[in-house]
Design a protein around this motif. Structure first.
Motif, PDB file in Angstrom:
ATOM      1  N   PHE A 166      -5.096   6.650   1.097  1.00  0.00           N
ATOM      2  CA  PHE A 166      -4.287   5.425   1.132  1.00  0.00           C
ATOM      3  C   PHE A 166      -4.793   4.462   0.081  1.00  0.00           C
ATOM      4  O   PHE A 166      -6.006   4.228  -0.034  1.00  0.00           O
ATOM      5  CB  PHE A 166      -4.369   4.767   2.512  1.00  0.00           C
ATOM      6  N   ARG A 213      -8.224   1.415   2.459  1.00  0.00           N
ATOM      7  CA  ARG A 213      -8.416   2.370   1.367  1.00  0.00           C
ATOM      8  C   ARG A 213      -9.311   3.537   1.792  1.00  0.00           C
ATOM      9  O   ARG A 213     -10.367   3.337   2.388  1.00  0.00           O
ATOM     10  CB  ARG A 213      -9.057   1.683   0.171  1.00  0.00           C
ATOM     11  N   TRP A 231      -0.370  -0.542  -6.244  1.00  0.00           N
ATOM     12  CA  TRP A 231      -0.960   0.781  -6.045  1.00  0.00           C
ATOM     13  C   TRP A 231      -0.443   1.809  -7.059  1.00  0.00           C
ATOM     14  O   TRP A 231      -1.109   2.812  -7.308  1.00  0.00           O
ATOM     15  CB  TRP A 231      -0.654   1.292  -4.633  1.00  0.00           C
ATOM     16  N   GLY A 237       0.797  -1.213   0.000  1.00  0.00           N
ATOM     17  CA  GLY A 237       0.000   0.000   0.000  1.00  0.00           C
ATOM     18  C   GLY A 237       0.831   1.267   0.000  1.00  0.00           C
ATOM     19  O   GLY A 237       2.057   1.242   0.146  1.00  0.00           O
ATOM     20  N   HIS A 238       0.135   2.383  -0.162  1.00  0.00           N
ATOM     21  CA  HIS A 238       0.838   3.664  -0.306  1.00  0.00           C
ATOM     22  C   HIS A 238      -0.047   4.808   0.179  1.00  0.00           C
ATOM     23  O   HIS A 238      -1.192   4.940  -0.245  1.00  0.00           O
ATOM     24  CB  HIS A 238       1.186   3.878  -1.785  1.00  0.00           C
ATOM     25  N   GLU A 239       0.488   5.611   1.093  1.00  0.00           N
ATOM     26  CA  GLU A 239      -0.181   6.849   1.468  1.00  0.00           C
ATOM     27  C   GLU A 239       0.170   7.923   0.443  1.00  0.00           C
ATOM     28  O   GLU A 239       1.307   7.972  -0.042  1.00  0.00           O
ATOM     29  CB  GLU A 239       0.250   7.300   2.857  1.00  0.00           C
TER      30      GLU A 239
END
Length: 252
Positions: A106, A81, A112, A2-4
């Protein structure tokens, strides 16, 4: 993994703080630059509800300061998410206004990056459409027409067909002149107000026409008419136009 993410955009607009607030904090205002149809339940604790295609998010309002600050966003899903939006309004001398928009959230999963890239390009189009709306149609609202075209198998061919249908060259830049005819409609002249790899926006005297690459989906026409329009007829005409410019082999 995941990625902010956080995407920041800013523009100085020839519009009053009240005109900017009406554009970002009311259903008719948002209808004039985003996608689909939106309803706003005002006040902190209210909600922003948008419907287009099969997508119908309800996003709680977390900050409501008229003509100053608006924030809302989705409730985090089980996988984490979410997306949140914040608008900051600053009036300037002479009647202009600085608008800052922050999109954050997110994206879950190891894949992502593609979604983030598509979101970044789409967000850029939406913000530039908002700027075009407040610059060229201040105090006015538009009727949205959103149409999903057929599945795309080759985006390079599809975008080439769209550019050809709009009378554009392979390399498109802001200010390029456009001429096209929606199916069954009179010829339309306009100018490109924004373009990137996934989107294209055209401004005319009474409308904003936009074409977007749907993430893992079809080409989307998401237009805004600042005039009286038969939405069913417009949807029919644009679906036919998208089908004729889908990038497949030319049909007789």
């Amino acid at each position: 993994m995941g990625h902010e993410f956080e995407i920041r955009t800013e523009a100085e607009l020839p519009a009053s703080p009240d005109q900017v607030w009406q554009a970002i904090a009311t259903g008719p205002g948002i209808d004039s630059w985003f996608m689909g149809r939106t309803e706003v339940e005002p006040g902190e604790g209210g909600a922003v509800r948008t419907v287009f295609g099969g997508y119908a998010p309800e996003q709680p309002v977390t900050a409501w300061e008229p003509e100053r600050r608006l924030a809302y966003g989705s409730v985090p899903a089980p996988d984490g998410r979410f997306a949140a939006y914040e608008f900051l309004i600053e009036g300037r001398a002479g009647g202009s206004t600085v608008l800052r928009m922050v999109t954050s959230g997110f994206l879950p999963g190891d894949d992502w990056a593609d979604e983030y890239e598509a979101m970044t390009r789409g967000t850029a189009l939406f913000f530039h459409t908002l700027v075009a709306c407040l610059t060229h149609f201040p105090g006015r609202t538009a009727v949205p027409v959103t149409v999903f075209g057929p599945p795309v198998t080759n985006w390079a061919r599809t975008w080439a067909a769209v550019r050809q249908g709009l009378g554009l060259e392979d390399s498109v830049t802001e200010g390029d002149r456009v001429r096209f005819s929606p199916d069954g409609g009179a010829p339309v002249k306009g100018v490109v107000y924004f373009a990137n790899e996934d989107t294209l926006g055209v401004r005319t005297t009474d409308a904003l026409y936009r074409f977007l690459k749907g993430f893992r989906g079809p080409l989307i026409a998401a237009h805004h008419y600042f005039s009286t329009v038969d939405t069913q007829e417009a949807e029919r005409a644009w679906l036919a136009w998208l089908e004729r410019h889908d990038g497949r082999e030319q049909r007789t």
